[in-house]
Design a protein around this motif. Structure first.
Motif, PDB file in Angstrom:
ATOM      1  N   HIS A  69      -4.800   1.902  -3.700  1.00  0.00           N
ATOM      2  CA  HIS A  69      -4.010   1.739  -2.483  1.00  0.00           C
ATOM      3  C   HIS A  69      -2.502   1.718  -2.709  1.00  0.00           C
ATOM      4  CE1 HIS A  69      -7.768   0.873  -0.495  1.00  0.00           C
ATOM      5  NE2 HIS A  69      -8.000  -0.134  -1.318  1.00  0.00           N
TER       6      HIS A  69
ATOM      7  N   GLU B 213       0.837  -1.193   0.000  1.00  0.00           N
ATOM      8  CA  GLU B 213       0.000   0.000   0.000  1.00  0.00           C
ATOM      9  C   GLU B 213       0.876   1.249   0.000  1.00  0.00           C
ATOM     10  OE1 GLU B 213      -3.114   0.076   2.852  1.00  0.00           O
ATOM     11  OE2 GLU B 213      -4.088  -1.717   2.022  1.00  0.00           O
TER      12      GLU B 213
ATOM     13  N   GLY C 100      -1.728   6.332  -4.932  1.00  0.00           N
ATOM     14  CA  GLY C 100      -1.673   7.342  -3.892  1.00  0.00           C
ATOM     15  C   GLY C 100      -1.137   8.666  -4.386  1.00  0.00           C
TER      16      GLY C 100
END
Length: 226
Positions: free
Chosen positions: A202, A83, A207
């Protein structure tokens, strides 16, 4: 005749923006895309569609298999895509060993073959995951290597390794692309999409991308891609 240029094109946000920059600068653009055994092929379809949208007709696809030795979460199903986390000096498992070195080598071969001296690559060392092959010292070293390893050294010229996004924040890259008419709904950056190509939301790439669009008060258009 306009000068020729090779643009390394993955189908992601950065490389498509780079393609639009090269087109804006009036180069006769050859887009060079790679099927290297990555986790998914969605980005290749996005590269084709983006090239067509930008008006680049010369599209080359090179195939080779880095899955033979894995070593990256992008080329091995045994390694999980982590992540999103801020870069803290450690090279992440999504780094593909020597990937840009390989890509630029193919790009140099194509450029030498077609008589191009400009090679565009959408590397960035601002909002990025910490990949060593995205940093300016590597690009400069490769420029010298490309000269010494081709006929350029005997004919007394050199390649221009063009990195127009090198020192831009992700938000600035998007702003640049929007000013050039880039349709970001056609791009794909996610490391671990679902089978239908929807971004996971994720991973590092998701991101960085979603945060940049949020800074601009926008929702990532790739989330609504059909």
């Amino acid at each position: 005749m306009p000068p020729k240029a090779v643009v390394l094109l993955s189908g992601g946000l950065d490389s498509v923006t780079c393609l639009a920059v090269a087109k804006k600068e009036k180069f006769d653009v050859h887009a060079l895309c790679f099927d290297y055994g990555q986790r998914h092929k969605i980005e290749i379809n996005c590269a084709r569609r983006s090239a067509a949208k930008i008006g680049v007709e010369k599209f080359h696809l090179i195939q080779f298999d880095l899955r033979q030795w894995g070593a990256s979460a992008l080329t091995s199903d045994q390694l999980a895509v982590p992540e999103f986390q801020e870069y803290h000096g450690k090279v992440p498992i999504t780094y593909v060993p020597a990937r840009n070195l390989i890509f630029l080598s193919f790009g140099t071969a194509l450029a030498e073959g077609i008589g191009a001296r400009d090679i565009f690559i959408g590397v960035n060392s601002m909002d990025y995951s910490g990949y060593p092959d995205c940093r300016p010292p590597f690009i400069e070293a490769f420029r010298q290597c490309a000269r010494l390893g081709t006929k350029a050294v005997d004919e007394h010229w050199e390649f221009n390794i063009r990195t127009p996004l090198q020192h831009l924040r992700k938000r600035e890259i998007i702003e640049l692309g929007l000013s050039l008419g880039v349709d970001y709904s056609l791009t794909h950056s996610c490391y671990n999409p679902d089978p239908d190509g929807r971004p996971c939301g994720h991973c590092d790439s998701c991101g960085l991308r979603s945060a940049a669009f949020a800074e601009l008060g926008m929702t990532d258009p790739a989330l609504t891609r059909k």
